[in-house]
Design a protein around this motif. Structure first.
Motif, PDB file in Angstrom:
ATOM      1  N   LEU A  47       0.806  -1.217   0.000  1.00 51.58           N
ATOM      2  CA  LEU A  47       0.000   0.000   0.000  1.00 51.58           C
ATOM      3  C   LEU A  47       0.844   1.274   0.000  1.00 51.58           C
ATOM      4  O   LEU A  47       0.304   2.374  -0.009  1.00 51.58           O
ATOM      5  N   GLU A  78       3.374   4.315  -1.162  1.00 53.37           N
ATOM      6  CA  GLU A  78       3.664   5.101  -2.355  1.00 53.37           C
ATOM      7  C   GLU A  78       4.955   4.549  -2.948  1.00 53.37           C
ATOM      8  O   GLU A  78       5.772   3.958  -2.249  1.00 53.37           O
ATOM      9  N   SER A 114      -0.057   1.030  -8.937  1.00 50.28           N
ATOM     10  CA  SER A 114      -1.520   1.135  -8.963  1.00 50.28           C
ATOM     11  C   SER A 114      -2.182  -0.227  -9.133  1.00 50.28           C
ATOM     12  O   SER A 114      -3.391  -0.350  -8.997  1.00 50.28           O
ATOM     13  N   GLY A 148      -3.992  -2.442  -4.318  1.00 46.59           N
ATOM     14  CA  GLY A 148      -4.892  -1.536  -3.617  1.00 46.59           C
ATOM     15  C   GLY A 148      -5.741  -2.275  -2.606  1.00 46.59           C
ATOM     16  O   GLY A 148      -5.519  -3.454  -2.324  1.00 46.59           O
ATOM     17  N   ILE A 149      -6.732  -1.581  -2.088  1.00 43.74           N
ATOM     18  CA  ILE A 149      -7.654  -2.132  -1.095  1.00 43.74           C
ATOM     19  C   ILE A 149      -8.927  -2.589  -1.797  1.00 43.74           C
ATOM     20  O   ILE A 149      -9.410  -1.942  -2.724  1.00 43.74           O
ATOM     21  N   ILE A 175      -6.166  -6.872   0.408  1.00 40.33           N
ATOM     22  CA  ILE A 175      -5.352  -6.315  -0.667  1.00 40.33           C
ATOM     23  C   ILE A 175      -5.816  -6.899  -1.998  1.00 40.33           C
ATOM     24  O   ILE A 175      -6.097  -8.100  -2.095  1.00 40.33           O
ATOM     25  N   ARG A 226      -7.168  -3.554 -16.110  1.00 41.94           N
ATOM     26  CA  ARG A 226      -7.146  -3.016 -14.740  1.00 41.94           C
ATOM     27  C   ARG A 226      -8.545  -2.954 -14.143  1.00 41.94           C
ATOM     28  O   ARG A 226      -8.950  -1.947 -13.561  1.00 41.94           O
ATOM     29  N   ARG A 279     -11.449  -5.307  -8.797  1.00 37.75           N
ATOM     30  CA  ARG A 279     -11.803  -4.398  -7.713  1.00 37.75           C
ATOM     31  C   ARG A 279     -11.870  -5.085  -6.367  1.00 37.75           C
ATOM     32  O   ARG A 279     -11.821  -4.423  -5.337  1.00 37.75           O
TER      33      ARG A 279
END
Length: 178
Positions: free
Chosen positions: A68, A70, A132, A135-136, A145, A153, A156
């Motif tokens: 998570l 940066e 990217s 993510g969550i 995760i 992409r 979700r």
């Protein structure tokens, strides 16, 4: 973006490992750990004891932070992981795997090997500027995760369970509206 096979497998394994900490906990026993590792064909030393299981539990929040982070912070985490493990990347071929990277000896503790293999996989993600893809989960009640390796992409949800729960809720909402 397609990553090397070992990169994808290591990322998938590490994400699934991190997600075992979600409610309900799904990594409670050494047998649970054995099943997870067998799914991803982990090789090398296995102690198969509670200390090993505990070390894997302690690794999950570290990996979660990495996934998570940066991009620049992820670099710091990866570099620290590799330095701490004294990683020395080398090509290896064994079992059903063609040439791929190992960076610690197969006799290293399991938590160390998972740490280094995940760090090595994240190098590809960072270099390709593809953070990217992590993510969550989009499910409101889930903090799992998501690793999106799809071409468009579109992933979700962290699991089929979360995806199905949201699809059913959307269906019921559509049926309820006039």
């Amino acid at each position: 973006m397609r990553f090397a096979h070992d990169t994808e497998v290591n990322l998938q394994a590490a994400v699934q490992l991190v997600n075992t900490a979600e409610d309900p906990e799904t990594l409670e026993t050494v047998a649970d750990l054995d099943a997870l590792l067998a799914q991803y064909e982990y090789t090398g030393r296995r102690d198969r004891d509670l200390d090993e299981l505990r070390s894997i539990h302690e690794l999950r929040p570290v990996l979660r932070e990495l996934f998570l982070a940066e991009r620049d912070h992820a670099v710091e985490i990866v570099n620290e992981m590799l330095a701490k493990a004294q990683a020395l990347p080398q090509l290896a071929r064994h079992d059903n795997w063609d040439w791929h990277l190992h960076a610690v000896d197969q006799s290293a503790p399991l938590a160390t090997r998972i740490t280094v293999e995940t760090a090595m996989a994240m190098i590809d993600v960072i270099r390709a500027d593809e953070m990217s893809r992590l993510g969550i989960c989009a499910d409101e009640g889930c903090e799992g995760i998501v690793l999106d390796l799809s071409r468009n992409r579109s992933r979700r949800f962290c699991s089929t369970t979360c995806g199905n729960r949201n699809a059913v809720a959307a269906y019921r909402a559509r049926q309820a509206s006039p």
